[in-house]
Design a protein around this motif. Sequence first.
Motif, mmCIF file in Angstrom:
data_model
loop_
_atom_site.group_PDB
_atom_site.id
_atom_site.type_symbol
_atom_site.label_atom_id
_atom_site.label_comp_id
_atom_site.label_asym_id
_atom_site.label_seq_id
_atom_site.Cartn_x
_atom_site.Cartn_y
_atom_site.Cartn_z
ATOM 1 N N THR A 163 0.863 -1.189 0.000
ATOM 2 C CA THR A 163 0.000 0.000 0.000
ATOM 3 C C THR A 163 0.890 1.226 0.000
ATOM 4 O OG1 THR A 163 -0.066 0.216 2.385
ATOM 5 C CG2 THR A 163 -1.730 -1.202 1.382
ATOM 6 N N PHE A 164 0.307 2.318 -0.429
ATOM 7 C CA PHE A 164 1.078 3.550 -0.535
ATOM 8 C C PHE A 164 1.621 3.949 0.829
ATOM 9 C CE2 PHE A 164 1.672 8.126 -1.151
ATOM 10 C CZ PHE A 164 2.483 8.086 -2.257
ATOM 11 N N GLU A 165 0.790 3.728 1.862
ATOM 12 C CA GLU A 165 1.201 4.130 3.213
ATOM 13 C C GLU A 165 2.444 3.378 3.679
ATOM 14 O OE1 GLU A 165 -1.731 4.409 6.636
ATOM 15 O OE2 GLU A 165 -2.933 4.943 4.895
ATOM 16 N N GLU A 166 2.424 2.052 3.466
ATOM 17 C CA GLU A 166 3.569 1.225 3.885
ATOM 18 C C GLU A 166 4.848 1.699 3.222
ATOM 19 O OE1 GLU A 166 1.334 -3.105 4.436
ATOM 20 O OE2 GLU A 166 2.356 -2.619 2.585
ATOM 21 N N VAL A 167 4.756 1.908 1.911
ATOM 22 C CA VAL A 167 5.935 2.308 1.155
ATOM 23 C C VAL A 167 6.359 3.725 1.557
ATOM 24 C CG1 VAL A 167 6.847 2.723 -1.152
ATOM 25 C CG2 VAL A 167 5.325 0.803 -0.766
ATOM 26 N N ASP A 168 5.350 4.549 1.801
ATOM 27 C CA ASP A 168 5.624 5.937 2.128
ATOM 28 C C ASP A 168 6.441 6.074 3.408
ATOM 29 O OD1 ASP A 168 5.233 8.321 0.878
ATOM 30 O OD2 ASP A 168 3.710 8.967 2.308
ATOM 31 N N ALA A 169 6.177 5.183 4.358
ATOM 32 C CA ALA A 169 6.906 5.233 5.623
ATOM 33 C C ALA A 169 8.401 5.055 5.354
ATOM 34 C CB ALA A 169 6.398 4.147 6.564
ATOM 35 N N ILE A 170 8.732 4.165 4.415
ATOM 36 C CA ILE A 170 10.130 3.930 4.072
ATOM 37 C C ILE A 170 10.706 5.142 3.351
ATOM 38 C CG2 ILE A 170 11.683 2.458 2.738
ATOM 39 C CD1 ILE A 170 9.589 0.214 3.092
ATOM 40 N N THR A 171 9.939 5.622 2.358
ATOM 41 C CA THR A 171 10.422 6.762 1.561
ATOM 42 C C THR A 171 10.612 7.991 2.437
ATOM 43 O OG1 THR A 171 8.906 5.878 -0.088
ATOM 44 C CG2 THR A 171 10.086 7.872 -0.665
ATOM 45 N N ASP A 172 9.652 8.197 3.344
ATOM 46 C CA ASP A 172 9.711 9.350 4.242
ATOM 47 C C ASP A 172 11.033 9.410 4.975
ATOM 48 O OD1 ASP A 172 7.760 11.145 4.203
ATOM 49 O OD2 ASP A 172 6.490 10.215 5.733
ATOM 50 N N GLU A 173 11.414 8.259 5.544
ATOM 51 C CA GLU A 173 12.628 8.223 6.336
ATOM 52 C C GLU A 173 13.840 8.523 5.466
ATOM 53 O OE1 GLU A 173 13.188 4.589 8.643
ATOM 54 O OE2 GLU A 173 15.267 5.267 8.805
ATOM 55 N N ILE A 174 13.833 7.965 4.267
ATOM 56 C CA ILE A 174 14.968 8.169 3.361
ATOM 57 C C ILE A 174 15.056 9.637 2.967
ATOM 58 C CG2 ILE A 174 15.808 7.669 1.046
ATOM 59 C CD1 ILE A 174 14.657 4.796 1.534
ATOM 60 N N MET A 175 13.894 10.257 2.681
ATOM 61 C CA MET A 175 13.913 11.654 2.263
ATOM 62 C C MET A 175 14.378 12.548 3.403
ATOM 63 S SD MET A 175 11.495 12.438 -0.737
ATOM 64 C CE MET A 175 9.950 12.854 -0.055
ATOM 65 N N GLU A 176 13.988 12.143 4.618
ATOM 66 C CA GLU A 176 14.419 12.918 5.779
ATOM 67 C C GLU A 176 15.941 12.888 5.911
ATOM 68 O OE1 GLU A 176 12.883 12.133 9.922
ATOM 69 O OE2 GLU A 176 11.058 12.678 8.817
ATOM 70 N N ARG A 177 16.503 11.666 5.752
ATOM 71 C CA ARG A 177 17.955 11.536 5.852
ATOM 72 C C ARG A 177 18.634 12.294 4.725
ATOM 73 N NH1 ARG A 177 19.532 5.438 6.518
ATOM 74 N NH2 ARG A 177 21.576 6.378 6.633
ATOM 75 N N TYR A 178 18.002 12.287 3.568
ATOM 76 C CA TYR A 178 18.539 13.028 2.432
ATOM 77 C C TYR A 178 18.508 14.523 2.746
ATOM 78 C CZ TYR A 178 19.233 14.500 -2.388
ATOM 79 O OH TYR A 178 19.718 15.078 -3.527
ATOM 80 N N GLY A 179 17.414 14.952 3.344
ATOM 81 C CA GLY A 179 17.264 16.358 3.692
ATOM 82 C C GLY A 179 18.301 16.803 4.719
#
Lengths: 151, 288
Positions: free
Chosen positions: B146-162
């Motif tokens: 689901t988008f939510e499950e994947v989003d949790a992973i992407t969110d963390e990665i984008m945060e670290r990127y930020g």
Amino acid sequence: MADRTLTVSVVTPEGAAYEGQALSVVAPAFDGEMAFYPMHAPLVGVLGYGELRVTRTDNQTEHFYLAGGVVQVANDEVTILAESVVPAPDVDDGEARKMLDDALATQAVGEIELDARQAQMDDARARIRIAERSKTRREPTAREILEQPVE
Amino acid sequence: MAKPRAILNRAKSIGSIAKITDTMYKIAAAKFKRAFDRAVAARPYTDKLTQLIGDLASAAGGDFDHPLLEVRPTKTALLIGISSNRGLCGGYNSNVANLVVKSCEEIKARGVDLHVVASGKRLITMLKHKQIEIAHEFTHIEDRPTFEEVDAITDEIMERYGRGEIEEVFVVYTKFESASRQSAVCEKVLPLETPSAEESGSSHNYMFHPSAEEILADLLPRSVRLHVFQAFLDAAVSEQTARRMAMKNATDAANEIIKDLTMLYNRSRQTQITTELSEIIGGAAALE
């Protein structure tokens, strides 16, 4: 004008949440609500957390909860891209209250964290508002219609 | 020649294997249909988003900055590998694992630190076997991401990127090109390529609310999330197709073997009867 309608499509990464003809659309822009009627000028706008209302051609209004996105209007076509769209009756306000409490309890430091906290609070508050509105909203009873003052 | 009874037993056990693989084939076919529908459902969103980003880029005149577009000298990279929790799907998992290993070597050859994020039990075991260090592992994403499950992973990665902890992000998954063609690919997720400001077909003079730059800043993170989500969806479809093919081949091979074994059984039974008959005749002749 009267015979013009809007072609509305609300799309999410998991599929279309709504597709069809409508008389009007009210979308939650990032800074307040925005309404679209037929013959609206071409526009692209950012949406915030809030309620999306679509008035269908049979004059019934559908309510959705929308968590941010983008709206694009051109040629009487309204396209809304959103990551999450929930029909208003399905919004869980208990969960939203918990989310709000969580957000209020977190100590945010720095711009990024503050923004994230604000977003979570806005999201939760919008959810609560919509859930409550959706609970009290119902069709008027026959008695209420009869007792309405005649103008 | 083997004992007829033993041959019959073998044919029977292969028959029950064929039954299992055939059932798995049918399940994979049904799951494939569902996964495929989900991957297709995401397409209108992807198309619209790409089109909108193009429109906005041309409106903004190709002159804008965004942290996600910035190319910084790479010190640390992150690689997401996507495979499945289950086996019995042909070369699906090992193709992904091999490409992860290859990409890791290429990235490390540039003198860059690498964090590997692996999704799927099979990939995790294979990478551990090849002695590749895994920074994060996920096994909760099954055949219906689901988008939510994947989003949790992407969110963390984008945060670290930020926060500037990582400068490049790659994703390795199996791209679904068609029902008969899937291949493991390695794609760059971050930094984003600057959207080309070419004249896209639309000639509308849009009003922007707020400015085109700000809308673009809102859209770019969405396109990153979508890229990763699409990778997971593709991986799910490819897994089911791969399993469907593998199980179809297995069932066909089993049926082939059963045919051969049946023939062998009949022949050996006949030989046995012939031998017994000639023994009896021989015995009778000796008595005369």
